[in-house]
Write a protein that holds these residues in place. Sequence first.
Motif, PDB file in Angstrom:
ATOM      1  N   ARG A   1       0.821  -1.215   0.000  1.00 57.58           N
ATOM      2  CA  ARG A   1       0.000   0.000   0.000  1.00 57.58           C
ATOM      3  C   ARG A   1       0.859   1.272   0.000  1.00 57.58           C
ATOM      4  NH1 ARG A   1      -3.159   1.202   4.270  1.00 57.58           N
ATOM      5  NH2 ARG A   1      -1.854   0.112   5.783  1.00 57.58           N
ATOM      6  N   PHE A   2       1.980   1.245   0.694  1.00 57.84           N
ATOM      7  CA  PHE A   2       2.868   2.404   0.815  1.00 57.84           C
ATOM      8  C   PHE A   2       4.129   2.184   0.001  1.00 57.84           C
ATOM      9  CE2 PHE A   2       1.447   3.967   5.315  1.00 57.84           C
ATOM     10  CZ  PHE A   2       0.121   3.953   4.887  1.00 57.84           C
ATOM     11  N   THR A   3       4.676   3.284  -0.537  1.00 55.28           N
ATOM     12  CA  THR A   3       5.930   3.229  -1.272  1.00 55.28           C
ATOM     13  C   THR A   3       6.828   4.384  -0.836  1.00 55.28           C
ATOM     14  OG1 THR A   3       4.828   2.269  -3.208  1.00 55.28           O
ATOM     15  CG2 THR A   3       7.025   3.203  -3.539  1.00 55.28           C
ATOM     16  N   ILE A   4       8.042   4.034  -0.427  1.00 56.24           N
ATOM     17  CA  ILE A   4       9.022   5.054  -0.064  1.00 56.24           C
ATOM     18  C   ILE A   4       9.928   5.301  -1.264  1.00 56.24           C
ATOM     19  CG2 ILE A   4      10.680   3.387   0.904  1.00 56.24           C
ATOM     20  CD1 ILE A   4      11.355   5.501   3.058  1.00 56.24           C
ATOM     21  N   SER A   5      10.250   6.563  -1.507  1.00 53.01           N
ATOM     22  CA  SER A   5      11.116   6.896  -2.631  1.00 53.01           C
ATOM     23  C   SER A   5      11.874   8.177  -2.321  1.00 53.01           C
ATOM     24  CB  SER A   5      10.300   7.061  -3.915  1.00 53.01           C
ATOM     25  OG  SER A   5       9.413   8.148  -3.808  1.00 53.01           O
ATOM     26  N   ARG A   6      12.799   8.499  -3.218  1.00 54.37           N
ATOM     27  CA  ARG A   6      13.681   9.635  -2.960  1.00 54.37           C
ATOM     28  C   ARG A   6      13.955  10.348  -4.275  1.00 54.37           C
ATOM     29  NH1 ARG A   6      18.404   6.852  -0.963  1.00 54.37           N
ATOM     30  NH2 ARG A   6      19.205   7.073  -3.076  1.00 54.37           N
ATOM     31  N   ASP A   7      13.917  11.663  -4.264  1.00 57.76           N
ATOM     32  CA  ASP A   7      14.301  12.466  -5.423  1.00 57.76           C
ATOM     33  C   ASP A   7      15.569  13.210  -5.041  1.00 57.76           C
ATOM     34  OD1 ASP A   7      14.657  14.451  -7.389  1.00 57.76           O
ATOM     35  OD2 ASP A   7      12.512  14.545  -7.793  1.00 57.76           O
ATOM     36  N   ASP A   8      16.696  12.710  -5.507  1.00 59.09           N
ATOM     37  CA  ASP A   8      17.968  13.302  -5.102  1.00 59.09           C
ATOM     38  C   ASP A   8      18.126  14.733  -5.617  1.00 59.09           C
ATOM     39  OD1 ASP A   8      19.779  10.143  -5.481  1.00 59.09           O
ATOM     40  OD2 ASP A   8      18.453  10.893  -3.895  1.00 59.09           O
ATOM     41  N   ALA A   9      17.575  15.028  -6.785  1.00 57.01           N
ATOM     42  CA  ALA A   9      17.692  16.378  -7.346  1.00 57.01           C
ATOM     43  C   ALA A   9      16.963  17.404  -6.482  1.00 57.01           C
ATOM     44  CB  ALA A   9      17.148  16.400  -8.765  1.00 57.01           C
ATOM     45  N   LYS A  10      15.870  16.970  -5.859  1.00 54.03           N
ATOM     46  CA  LYS A  10      15.090  17.866  -4.995  1.00 54.03           C
ATOM     47  C   LYS A  10      15.449  17.681  -3.528  1.00 54.03           C
ATOM     48  CE  LYS A  10      11.109  18.123  -8.101  1.00 54.03           C
ATOM     49  NZ  LYS A  10       9.650  17.904  -8.253  1.00 54.03           N
ATOM     50  N   ASN A  11      16.388  16.748  -3.262  1.00 54.11           N
ATOM     51  CA  ASN A  11      16.774  16.452  -1.882  1.00 54.11           C
ATOM     52  C   ASN A  11      15.561  16.159  -1.005  1.00 54.11           C
ATOM     53  OD1 ASN A  11      19.261  16.061  -0.544  1.00 54.11           O
ATOM     54  ND2 ASN A  11      18.866  17.834   0.764  1.00 54.11           N
ATOM     55  N   THR A  12      14.665  15.351  -1.532  1.00 52.23           N
ATOM     56  CA  THR A  12      13.380  15.099  -0.877  1.00 52.23           C
ATOM     57  C   THR A  12      13.090  13.604  -0.795  1.00 52.23           C
ATOM     58  OG1 THR A  12      12.506  17.207  -1.671  1.00 52.23           O
ATOM     59  CG2 THR A  12      10.905  15.565  -0.971  1.00 52.23           C
ATOM     60  N   LEU A  13      12.584  13.198   0.367  1.00 50.77           N
ATOM     61  CA  LEU A  13      12.105  11.839   0.607  1.00 50.77           C
ATOM     62  C   LEU A  13      10.585  11.857   0.521  1.00 50.77           C
ATOM     63  CD1 LEU A  13      12.950   8.927   1.710  1.00 50.77           C
ATOM     64  CD2 LEU A  13      12.271   9.841   3.949  1.00 50.77           C
ATOM     65  N   TYR A  14      10.000  10.796  -0.038  1.00 46.46           N
ATOM     66  CA  TYR A  14       8.556  10.714  -0.183  1.00 46.46           C
ATOM     67  C   TYR A  14       8.012   9.438   0.468  1.00 46.46           C
ATOM     68  CZ  TYR A  14       9.277  14.222  -3.844  1.00 46.46           C
ATOM     69  OH  TYR A  14       9.639  15.346  -4.537  1.00 46.46           O
ATOM     70  N   LEU A  15       6.742   9.492   0.823  1.00 46.86           N
ATOM     71  CA  LEU A  15       5.996   8.304   1.211  1.00 46.86           C
ATOM     72  C   LEU A  15       4.644   8.383   0.510  1.00 46.86           C
ATOM     73  CD1 LEU A  15       6.050   5.705   2.934  1.00 46.86           C
ATOM     74  CD2 LEU A  15       4.765   6.986   4.673  1.00 46.86           C
ATOM     75  N   GLN A  16       4.483   7.565  -0.522  1.00 49.56           N
ATOM     76  CA  GLN A  16       3.202   7.479  -1.220  1.00 49.56           C
ATOM     77  C   GLN A  16       2.337   6.478  -0.484  1.00 49.56           C
ATOM     78  OE1 GLN A  16       2.010   9.186  -4.048  1.00 49.56           O
ATOM     79  NE2 GLN A  16       0.083   8.175  -3.484  1.00 49.56           N
ATOM     80  N   MET A  17       1.164   6.932  -0.038  1.00 48.95           N
ATOM     81  CA  MET A  17       0.280   6.089   0.754  1.00 48.95           C
ATOM     82  C   MET A  17      -1.022   5.898  -0.005  1.00 48.95           C
ATOM     83  SD  MET A  17       0.966   7.634   4.562  1.00 48.95           S
ATOM     84  CE  MET A  17       0.173   9.170   4.211  1.00 48.95           C
ATOM     85  N   ASN A  18      -1.285   4.668  -0.411  1.00 47.77           N
ATOM     86  CA  ASN A  18      -2.514   4.318  -1.116  1.00 47.77           C
ATOM     87  C   ASN A  18      -3.333   3.366  -0.269  1.00 47.77           C
ATOM     88  OD1 ASN A  18      -1.592   5.792  -3.389  1.00 47.77           O
ATOM     89  ND2 ASN A  18      -0.545   3.981  -4.189  1.00 47.77           N
ATOM     90  N   GLY A  19      -4.607   3.251  -0.571  1.00 45.27           N
ATOM     91  CA  GLY A  19      -5.458   2.333   0.173  1.00 45.27           C
ATOM     92  C   GLY A  19      -5.453   2.625   1.661  1.00 45.27           C
ATOM     93  N   LEU A  20      -5.523   3.893   2.026  1.00 45.96           N
ATOM     94  CA  LEU A  20      -5.416   4.262   3.435  1.00 45.96           C
ATOM     95  C   LEU A  20      -6.562   3.695   4.258  1.00 45.96           C
ATOM     96  CD1 LEU A  20      -4.091   7.869   2.967  1.00 45.96           C
ATOM     97  CD2 LEU A  20      -3.005   6.124   4.389  1.00 45.96           C
ATOM     98  N   LYS A  21      -6.239   3.316   5.496  1.00 41.71           N
ATOM     99  CA  LYS A  21      -7.194   2.753   6.436  1.00 41.71           C
ATOM    100  C   LYS A  21      -7.267   3.635   7.678  1.00 41.71           C
ATOM    101  CE  LYS A  21      -5.772  -1.904   5.028  1.00 41.71           C
ATOM    102  NZ  LYS A  21      -5.226  -3.206   5.497  1.00 41.71           N
TER     103      LYS A  21
END
Length: 127
Positions: free
Chosen positions: A66-86
């Motif tokens: 349901r969740f995906t962690i990712s990183r954009d090095d150019a933006k120096n940003t960490l993400y957490l995409q959360m789908n199917g939230l409960k």
Amino acid sequence: QMQLAESGGGSVQAGGSLRLSCVGSAHSVSDYTMGWFRPSQGKEREGVAAIEPDGTSSYAESVKGRFTISRDDAKNTLYLQMNGLKPEDTAMYYCTATDDQWVPPGRRMMPSSYNYWGQGTQVTVSS
């Protein structure tokens, strides 16, 4: 010293999606093991997801698929995409980082493995 600032929290209905962001300052996020944590019953904070500098990711069983962690090095940003939230995903979510470039798999979901923390962003899921 790494500084972290989260954003992207909000209120959604069950089944909805949110994407959390965490901007790092002073240092590149690609040099750190980073993660997302949230408080839970019986624990001060539980690990939700983590990502190593080489891109290897780890997830708590409760969010796998349901969740995906990712990183954009150019933006120096960490993400957490959360789908199917409960509703049980409702919590304050904290971005974190450690100076250690490699954290043993058994320790990636432990808050004691990290030494930099953001202020948190609130996620509320209604049924």
